[in-house]
Design a protein around this motif. Structure first.
Motif, mmCIF file in Angstrom:
data_model
loop_
_atom_site.group_PDB
_atom_site.id
_atom_site.type_symbol
_atom_site.label_atom_id
_atom_site.label_comp_id
_atom_site.label_asym_id
_atom_site.label_seq_id
_atom_site.Cartn_x
_atom_site.Cartn_y
_atom_site.Cartn_z
ATOM 1 N N ILE A 114 0.965 -1.032 0.055
ATOM 2 C CA ILE A 114 -0.011 0.082 0.008
ATOM 3 C C ILE A 114 0.772 1.096 0.118
ATOM 4 N N TYR A 115 0.735 2.242 -0.892
ATOM 5 C CA TYR A 115 1.329 3.575 -1.148
ATOM 6 C C TYR A 115 0.250 4.618 -1.311
ATOM 7 N N GLN A 119 -2.051 7.885 6.494
ATOM 8 C CA GLN A 119 -1.802 6.952 7.181
ATOM 9 C C GLN A 119 -3.133 6.525 7.985
ATOM 10 N N ASP A 122 -4.226 4.011 5.194
ATOM 11 C CA ASP A 122 -3.351 2.831 5.411
ATOM 12 C C ASP A 122 -3.662 1.909 6.452
ATOM 13 N N SER A 126 -4.846 -1.867 6.128
ATOM 14 C CA SER A 126 -4.032 -3.162 6.659
ATOM 15 C C SER A 126 -4.897 -3.872 7.605
ATOM 16 N N THR A 138 2.689 -1.580 4.103
ATOM 17 C CA THR A 138 2.326 -0.178 3.963
ATOM 18 C C THR A 138 3.897 0.553 3.769
#
Length: 287
Positions: A114-115, A119, A122, A126, A138
């Motif tokens: 993941i990019y 936050q 992400d 996750s 991430t």
């Protein structure tokens, strides 16, 4: 399989709360009711909080303890907790306690990277992917993203093209695409100014699928369980059987005046993947 969460935060009445505790105990967990001052005294248990607060949740997340919300929370409370970092919400009737999932799915051999430079997103991604049995990484920089893809398996790459610079990222990812085989899901606001210019940079050559952020969770949740599409596969199983039953005739819809034995077919429809569906339901508040 790992435990799905390490803390339960609920505002349910005692009878319903006790039912959840009993259900978790039947699943083999040790449950301890705690307060913000005492939860650290029970390291090998799932902590239960009857009076949740944002401060408790922040502290749990700082300690990498995943919380789940259970019960009656207002929309305002849910939004606050989601923004803090809570990913799991179970708000079904207590009579459906059997649908309350406690464990992640068995680990698959698929890896997601993941990019997004977000936050909060992400973190939620996750938790979701790990609960589905996926391996997740991430990354916060292009350098680490490139190293991750180069040195380890990467089957799916999630990118947010609205926050990363295509001109910086595309040359490096294009090179990696030639060297490694992976699929990419790209988040893209199709109503954003200069859309055509952004598309011309080549983001579609990296991300086979582009989806808007508003539709992203809807698409993702409906894509599990991951499988190859086939006419023979369905999310539901249908079972039919023939039965004999009594059929009645009523006078003025109240008094039975005749009956006969008839043959009929009963059709029962059940989820093909109930365990997966119960997990997916925890994320419906993202839709």
């Amino acid at each position: 399989m790992d435990s799905l969460f390490g803390a339960v935060l609920t505002q349910l009445p005692d009878l319903e709360k006790n039912l959840i505790v009993t259900w978790l105990q039947v699943q083999g967990f040790v449950i301890k009711e705690c307060t913000q001052k005492t939860w650290k005294d029970h390291p090998d248990s799932i902590r239960l909080f009857s009076k949740p607060t944002p401060e408790i949740i922040k502290e749990l997340l700082d300690w990498s303890i995943e919380p789940i919300l259970c019960g009656n929370f207002t929309n305002e409370e849910k939004e606050i907790y989601k923004n803090i970092g809570v990913s799991l919400l179970w708000e079904k009737p207590y009579s459906e306690i059997h649908t309350f999932p406690c464990k992640t799915l068995p680990m698959s051999k698929l890896t997601w990277v993941i990019y997004t430079k977000d936050q909060s997103l992400d973190k939620h991604l996750s938790v979701f992917l790990k609960s589905m049995g996926q391996t997740v990484f991430t990354e916060g920089s292009l350098e680490f993203l490139s190293k991750r893809i180069q040195t380890g398996p990467c089957h799916f790459l999630i990118l947010d093209w609205d926050v990363i610079n295509p001109r910086t990222v595309i040359p490096e990812l294009s090179k990696l695409k030639r060297e490694k085989q992976f699929l990419s899901i790209g988040i893209k606001d199709f109503m954003k100014e200069h859309l055509y210019r952004d598309l011309k940079t080549g983001i579609g050559t990296i991300s086979e699928v582009l989806v808007s952020k508003s539709d992203f969770w809807d698409v993702l949740l409906h894509s599990f369980p991951l499988r190859e599409e086939s006419k023979e596969l369905s999310d539901w199983k249908e079972i039919s059987r023939s039965v004999s039953k009594l059929s009645f005739t009523f006078q003025e819809k109240q008094i039975p005046i005749a009956m006969q034995l008839t043959e009929t077919t009963i059709l029962k429809k059940t989820p093909a993947f109930p365990q997966i569906q119960n997990l997916l339901d925890l994320y419906n508040w993202f839709l």
